[in-house]
Design a protein around this motif. Structure first.
Motif, PDB file in Angstrom:
ATOM      1  N   GLU A  92     -28.017  43.559 -42.766  1.00  0.00           N
ATOM      2  CA  GLU A  92     -27.664  42.215 -43.573  1.00  0.00           C
ATOM      3  C   GLU A  92     -26.306  42.834 -44.706  1.00  0.00           C
ATOM      4  O   GLU A  92     -25.525  42.003 -44.984  1.00  0.00           O
ATOM      5  N   ASN A  93     -26.380  44.078 -44.942  1.00  0.00           N
ATOM      6  CA  ASN A  93     -25.186  44.643 -45.544  1.00  0.00           C
ATOM      7  C   ASN A  93     -23.873  44.236 -45.005  1.00  0.00           C
ATOM      8  O   ASN A  93     -22.728  43.806 -45.401  1.00  0.00           O
ATOM      9  N   ARG A  94     -23.806  44.770 -43.472  1.00  0.00           N
ATOM     10  CA  ARG A  94     -22.723  44.462 -42.654  1.00  0.00           C
ATOM     11  C   ARG A  94     -22.439  42.944 -42.691  1.00  0.00           C
ATOM     12  O   ARG A  94     -21.168  42.541 -42.396  1.00  0.00           O
ATOM     13  N   ALA A  95     -23.514  42.376 -42.449  1.00  0.00           N
ATOM     14  CA  ALA A  95     -23.079  40.741 -42.180  1.00  0.00           C
ATOM     15  C   ALA A  95     -22.321  40.205 -43.445  1.00  0.00           C
ATOM     16  O   ALA A  95     -21.643  39.676 -43.541  1.00  0.00           O
ATOM     17  N   VAL A  96     -22.905  40.735 -44.682  1.00  0.00           N
ATOM     18  CA  VAL A  96     -22.197  40.113 -45.834  1.00  0.00           C
ATOM     19  C   VAL A  96     -20.876  40.645 -45.841  1.00  0.00           C
ATOM     20  O   VAL A  96     -19.914  40.011 -46.370  1.00  0.00           O
ATOM     21  N   GLU A  97     -20.407  41.804 -45.622  1.00  0.00           N
ATOM     22  CA  GLU A  97     -19.174  42.590 -45.561  1.00  0.00           C
ATOM     23  C   GLU A  97     -18.273  41.625 -44.626  1.00  0.00           C
ATOM     24  O   GLU A  97     -16.920  41.320 -45.095  1.00  0.00           O
TER      25      GLU A  97
END
Length: 223
Positions: A92-97
């Motif tokens: 999810e962190n990478r998706a937000v990035e």
């Protein structure tokens, strides 16, 4: 109702769900042998339904096939739970990035789920599946990145995450979970739409708080 009719009503998904919970809670421990006929009798299900459920759980890594063809429980510890939450956070962190880098406009699914959450909070329907709504929201968060591999990786972990979320509300947490549900998810929506980098810290806190509760629940049921 005949036994034959009752057997057909017990689906592989239902068996898989119950076995997954039992493994997470330690009712089935590492090394326990799995006997299809015993499970079929226990669930009042066909052996075919049990076999399908076991194959799915094998794919999740909760059950393994032995060289002799028999199956045994792999087990699920607090470490596995923590690994699942950390994996979810990384995805999810990478998706937000990615979403922020692309300045995406793919927020319609996210806002649609948020609207559904608002309606359920207003109505407070006892039948609301809060865990499913939770995962729908976070799926939409990943979906906004428009990355098929990321979304696929997230979806693979979804059944286990659902079980953990459901268990999280099993002791002294359900009312707080529901009360905080809308404000937390509304805040995450606002931050990602604004492109505010505060979302990264809040997202990690949100996910790892749930991990801490899962560890507490697992200790409670399996001291």
């Amino acid at each position: 109702m005949t036994q034959k009719r009752a057997t057909r009503l017990v689906t592989p998904d239902r068996i898989q769900e119950q076995l997954r919970k039992g493994i997470i809670l330690g009712q089935y421990r590492q090394g326990d042998k799995i006997v299809e006929s015993d499970l079929a009798e226990s669930f009042g299900a066909s052996r075919g339904s049990v076999r399908s459920a076991l194959q799915a759980l094998e794919g999740e890594g909760m059950i393994r096939m032995l060289p002799n063809g028999r199956k045994e429980v792999v087990g699920f510890t607090q470490k596995e739970a923590r690994d699942m939450y950390e994996l979810r956070w990384m995805i999810e962190n990478r998706a937000v990035e990615i979403t922020m880098e692309r300045k995406t406009l793919m927020f319609t699914p996210l806002l649609t789920v948020l609207k559904r959450i608002e309606q359920c909070t207003e109505q407070m329907d006892a039948q609301t599946d809060w865990y499913d709504l939770d995962l729908q929201f976070h799926r939409a968060l990943v979906q906004a990145a428009d990355s098929a591999p990321l979304l696929k990786a997230w979806e693979i972990s979804m059944p286990t995450m659902y079980a953990l979320l459901e268990l999280n509300t099993s002791i002294d947490y359900r009312e707080r979970y529901i009360a905080e549900f809308l404000p937390k998810h509304r805040r995450l929506s606002e931050l990602i739409i604004r492109g505010d980098r505060e979302i990264f810290a809040l997202l990690k806190e949100h996910i790892m708080d749930a991990n801490a509760i899962s560890e507490h629940v697992m200790e409670h049921f399996n001291p």
